[in-house]
Design a protein around this motif. Structure first.
Motif, PDB file in Angstrom:
ATOM      1  N   ARG A 112      -9.228  -0.506   5.519  1.00 13.85           N
ATOM      2  CA  ARG A 112      -8.785  -1.826   5.068  1.00 13.85           C
ATOM      3  C   ARG A 112      -7.440  -1.777   4.346  1.00 13.85           C
ATOM      4  O   ARG A 112      -6.765  -2.796   4.221  1.00 13.85           O
ATOM      5  N   PHE A 113      -7.087  -0.581   3.850  1.00 14.48           N
ATOM      6  CA  PHE A 113      -5.826  -0.424   3.136  1.00 14.48           C
ATOM      7  C   PHE A 113      -4.745   0.213   4.010  1.00 14.48           C
ATOM      8  O   PHE A 113      -3.697   0.612   3.509  1.00 14.48           O
ATOM      9  N   SER A 114      -4.991   0.288   5.305  1.00 11.77           N
ATOM     10  CA  SER A 114      -3.996   0.894   6.196  1.00 11.77           C
ATOM     11  C   SER A 114      -2.764   0.003   6.304  1.00 11.77           C
ATOM     12  O   SER A 114      -2.812  -1.205   6.038  1.00 11.77           O
ATOM     13  N   GLN A 139     -14.104 -11.830   8.193  1.00 10.99           N
ATOM     14  CA  GLN A 139     -12.682 -12.166   8.153  1.00 10.99           C
ATOM     15  C   GLN A 139     -11.792 -10.957   7.887  1.00 10.99           C
ATOM     16  O   GLN A 139     -10.643 -10.920   8.323  1.00 10.99           O
ATOM     17  N   VAL A 140     -12.320  -9.984   7.163  1.00  9.03           N
ATOM     18  CA  VAL A 140     -11.501  -8.847   6.719  1.00  9.03           C
ATOM     19  C   VAL A 140     -11.173  -7.917   7.884  1.00  9.03           C
ATOM     20  O   VAL A 140     -11.986  -7.701   8.784  1.00  9.03           O
ATOM     21  N   TYR A 141      -9.978  -7.359   7.830  1.00  6.48           N
ATOM     22  CA  TYR A 141      -9.516  -6.428   8.858  1.00  6.48           C
ATOM     23  C   TYR A 141      -9.796  -4.989   8.408  1.00  6.48           C
ATOM     24  O   TYR A 141      -9.369  -4.567   7.344  1.00  6.48           O
ATOM     25  N   GLY A 142     -10.529  -4.249   9.228  1.00  9.69           N
ATOM     26  CA  GLY A 142     -10.810  -2.845   8.957  1.00  9.69           C
ATOM     27  C   GLY A 142     -12.168  -2.611   8.311  1.00  9.69           C
ATOM     28  O   GLY A 142     -12.705  -3.461   7.606  1.00  9.69           O
ATOM     29  N   ARG A 143     -12.723  -1.423   8.550  1.00 12.80           N
ATOM     30  CA  ARG A 143     -13.974  -1.019   7.916  1.00 12.80           C
ATOM     31  C   ARG A 143     -13.701  -0.596   6.474  1.00 12.80           C
ATOM     32  O   ARG A 143     -12.570  -0.297   6.109  1.00 12.80           O
ATOM     33  N   ARG A 144     -14.748  -0.538   5.660  1.00 15.33           N
ATOM     34  CA  ARG A 144     -14.507  -0.160   4.261  1.00 15.33           C
ATOM     35  C   ARG A 144     -14.340   1.343   4.099  1.00 15.33           C
ATOM     36  O   ARG A 144     -13.679   1.797   3.163  1.00 15.33           O
ATOM     37  N   TYR A 145     -14.953   2.155   4.964  1.00  6.13           N
ATOM     38  CA  TYR A 145     -14.841   3.615   4.881  1.00  6.13           C
ATOM     39  C   TYR A 145     -14.415   4.195   6.218  1.00  6.13           C
ATOM     40  O   TYR A 145     -14.669   3.614   7.279  1.00  6.13           O
ATOM     41  N   ASN A 146     -13.813   5.397   6.164  1.00  8.19           N
ATOM     42  CA  ASN A 146     -13.564   6.124   7.399  1.00  8.19           C
ATOM     43  C   ASN A 146     -14.855   6.816   7.823  1.00  8.19           C
ATOM     44  O   ASN A 146     -15.879   6.757   7.135  1.00  8.19           O
ATOM     45  N   ASN A 182      -4.921  -8.574   5.505  1.00  8.95           N
ATOM     46  CA  ASN A 182      -5.911  -8.887   4.475  1.00  8.95           C
ATOM     47  C   ASN A 182      -5.286  -9.650   3.314  1.00  8.95           C
ATOM     48  O   ASN A 182      -5.934 -10.509   2.705  1.00  8.95           O
ATOM     49  N   LEU A 183      -4.035  -9.369   3.011  1.00  6.43           N
ATOM     50  CA  LEU A 183      -3.356 -10.100   1.937  1.00  6.43           C
ATOM     51  C   LEU A 183      -3.283 -11.591   2.245  1.00  6.43           C
ATOM     52  O   LEU A 183      -3.341 -12.420   1.331  1.00  6.43           O
ATOM     53  N   GLU A 184      -3.189 -11.941   3.517  1.00  7.46           N
ATOM     54  CA  GLU A 184      -3.079 -13.348   3.905  1.00  7.46           C
ATOM     55  C   GLU A 184      -4.364 -14.125   3.618  1.00  7.46           C
ATOM     56  O   GLU A 184      -4.342 -15.357   3.561  1.00  7.46           O
ATOM     57  N   LEU A 185      -5.467 -13.421   3.420  1.00  6.83           N
ATOM     58  CA  LEU A 185      -6.754 -14.077   3.146  1.00  6.83           C
ATOM     59  C   LEU A 185      -6.892 -14.504   1.690  1.00  6.83           C
ATOM     60  O   LEU A 185      -7.832 -15.232   1.348  1.00  6.83           O
ATOM     61  N   LEU A 186      -5.984 -14.069   0.836  1.00  8.59           N
ATOM     62  CA  LEU A 186      -6.145 -14.268  -0.604  1.00  8.59           C
ATOM     63  C   LEU A 186      -5.760 -15.658  -1.110  1.00  8.59           C
ATOM     64  O   LEU A 186      -6.047 -15.990  -2.262  1.00  8.59           O
ATOM     65  N   THR A 187      -5.123 -16.457  -0.293  1.00  5.00           N
ATOM     66  CA  THR A 187      -4.629 -17.756  -0.765  1.00  5.00           C
ATOM     67  C   THR A 187      -5.710 -18.621  -1.405  1.00  5.00           C
ATOM     68  O   THR A 187      -5.503 -19.158  -2.515  1.00  5.00           O
ATOM     69  N   PRO A 188      -6.890 -18.784  -0.806  1.00  2.00           N
ATOM     70  CA  PRO A 188      -7.929 -19.599  -1.465  1.00  2.00           C
ATOM     71  C   PRO A 188      -8.357 -19.044  -2.816  1.00  2.00           C
ATOM     72  O   PRO A 188      -8.637 -19.816  -3.749  1.00  2.00           O
ATOM     73  N   VAL A 229       0.822  -1.210   0.000  1.00  2.00           N
ATOM     74  CA  VAL A 229       0.000   0.000   0.000  1.00  2.00           C
ATOM     75  C   VAL A 229       0.855   1.259   0.000  1.00  2.00           C
ATOM     76  O   VAL A 229       0.360   2.343  -0.339  1.00  2.00           O
ATOM     77  N   ASN A 230       2.115   1.147   0.339  1.00  2.00           N
ATOM     78  CA  ASN A 230       3.000   2.308   0.294  1.00  2.00           C
ATOM     79  C   ASN A 230       3.252   2.771  -1.138  1.00  2.00           C
ATOM     80  O   ASN A 230       3.722   3.884  -1.362  1.00  2.00           O
ATOM     81  N   SER A 231       2.903   1.911  -2.104  1.00  2.00           N
ATOM     82  CA  SER A 231       3.091   2.279  -3.501  1.00  2.00           C
ATOM     83  C   SER A 231       1.954   3.152  -4.029  1.00  2.00           C
ATOM     84  O   SER A 231       2.050   3.707  -5.131  1.00  2.00           O
TER      85      SER A 231
END
Length: 324
Positions: A224-226, A305-312, A233-239, A210-212
């Motif tokens: 969610r992008f913090s 499962q996701v970490y963080g809310r979608r909006y501030n 959240n990236l760890e959830l993508l394996t499946p 996300v620093n990019s």
């Protein structure tokens, strides 16, 4: 052309002018819009807010000469104020003024589907809907839509004028519409339009840092992008990656297929600035998940499962959709 006659993958045009950092050069955006029509896209989605009119102007310049080839959707209520800042204005006179300006920018005499981009709760919903009904009667728009509303608001609006579509963020990691809106859409015969169906790039599997993201990228404001939440959240993508490999498809295609298989009355409008992604996204309609694969993804990536809310907090204040 009606919305239920369009391809189930449409094109969200926002990021050609707005929200995700520096937009592409105009000549590249013009080429992408025309290429989309050549591929078979026939549903373009824009709004007065996107680039504060620049996105509508881009579409008018790029493809107004091919107007009979696509279903055109735009939005009002979220508009720039006199100081050039984002504002919420659902007053009937503003809705009509916004539509007239949009028609001029889009170089057309009608918009197939016009949304209340948000429900302005400072204005009676019936008043805003009355203005939309007037635009239909005047032949300036073909149908009325709502964006980011609850099932209750949808029912109230529908009592004033039929609602052709409800547009809400919906993907593996955002399921608010599952609470009630998708069911209410089915009940009323309203098409559900899923925006950000690949989760603003997250489900593509290519955004690993996300620093990019550029300083002006909207995702920098989203929890969610913090820096704290996104690595988790990236760890959830394996499946999702595994299912994509099983189907010889991209992760984005599988994510889109999951959305389309959620319900037959759903269409999706992913956005992109890349020609290769444009083609891949459109071909997602040819990807079919088995029941087991669909359920596997359903359980692997979701709001719980996701970490963080979608909006501030500031962005969430304008949202009427039900929350978990």
């Amino acid at each position: 052309m009606k919305l239920n006659e369009t391809a189930r993958i449409g094109l969200g045009c926002m990021n050609l002018s707005h929200a995700y950092g520096t937009p592409p050069p105009e000549q590249d955006a013009v080429a992408l819009l025309n290429r989309a029509l050549d591929i078979g896209y026939n549903h373009f989605d824009t709004a007065a807010l996107y680039g504060f009119g620049a996105n509508e102007s881009l579409i008018g310049k790029a493809v107004s000469h091919r107007r009979d080839e696509f279903f055109l959707a735009s939005k009002c209520v979220l508009v720039p104020d006199d100081a050039g800042k984002r504002s919420l204005d659902g007053r009937p006179e503003t809705i009509k003024k916004t539509c007239d300006a949009a028609l001029k920018r889009l170089s057309t005499d009608y918009i197939d589907l016009y949304y209340l981009h948000r429900y302005d709760k400072n204005v009676p919903l019936e008043d805003s809907m009355g203005a939309m009904a007037d635009l239909v009667s005047a032949g300036k728009i073909g149908a009325v839509g709502l964006s980011e509303v609850s099932a209750e608001t949808l029912a109230r609006a529908h009592a004033v004028h039929p609602i052709a579509a409800v547009q809400t963020e919906f993907s593996l990691w955002t399921r608010n519409a599952d609470i009630a809106v998708i069911d209410k859409c089915r009940e009323l015969g309203t098409t559900f339009v899923a925006f950000s169906p690949v989760a603003r790039g997250y489900l593509c599997g290519t955004l690993t840092d996300v620093n990019s993201l550029g300083e002006r990228d909207l995702r920098r404001t989203m929890p969610r992008f913090s820096a704290e939440n996104y690595p988790k959240n990236l760890e959830l993508l394996t499946p999702l990656q595994e299912v994509a490999e099983e189907l010889n498809a991209t992760m984005a295609q599988v994510a889109l297929a999951w959305v389309l298989q959620r319900d037959a009355h759903i269409v999706a409008i992913p956005g992109t600035t890349r020609l290769s992604h444009l083609q891949d996204n459109f071909e997602a309609t040819g990807v079919t998940l088995s029941d087991l694969q669909w359920q596997r993804l359903d359980k692997a990536i979701n709001d719980q499962q996701v970490y963080g809310r979608r909006y501030n907090d500031a962005a969430q204040a304008d949202i009427d959709t039900e929350n978990f």
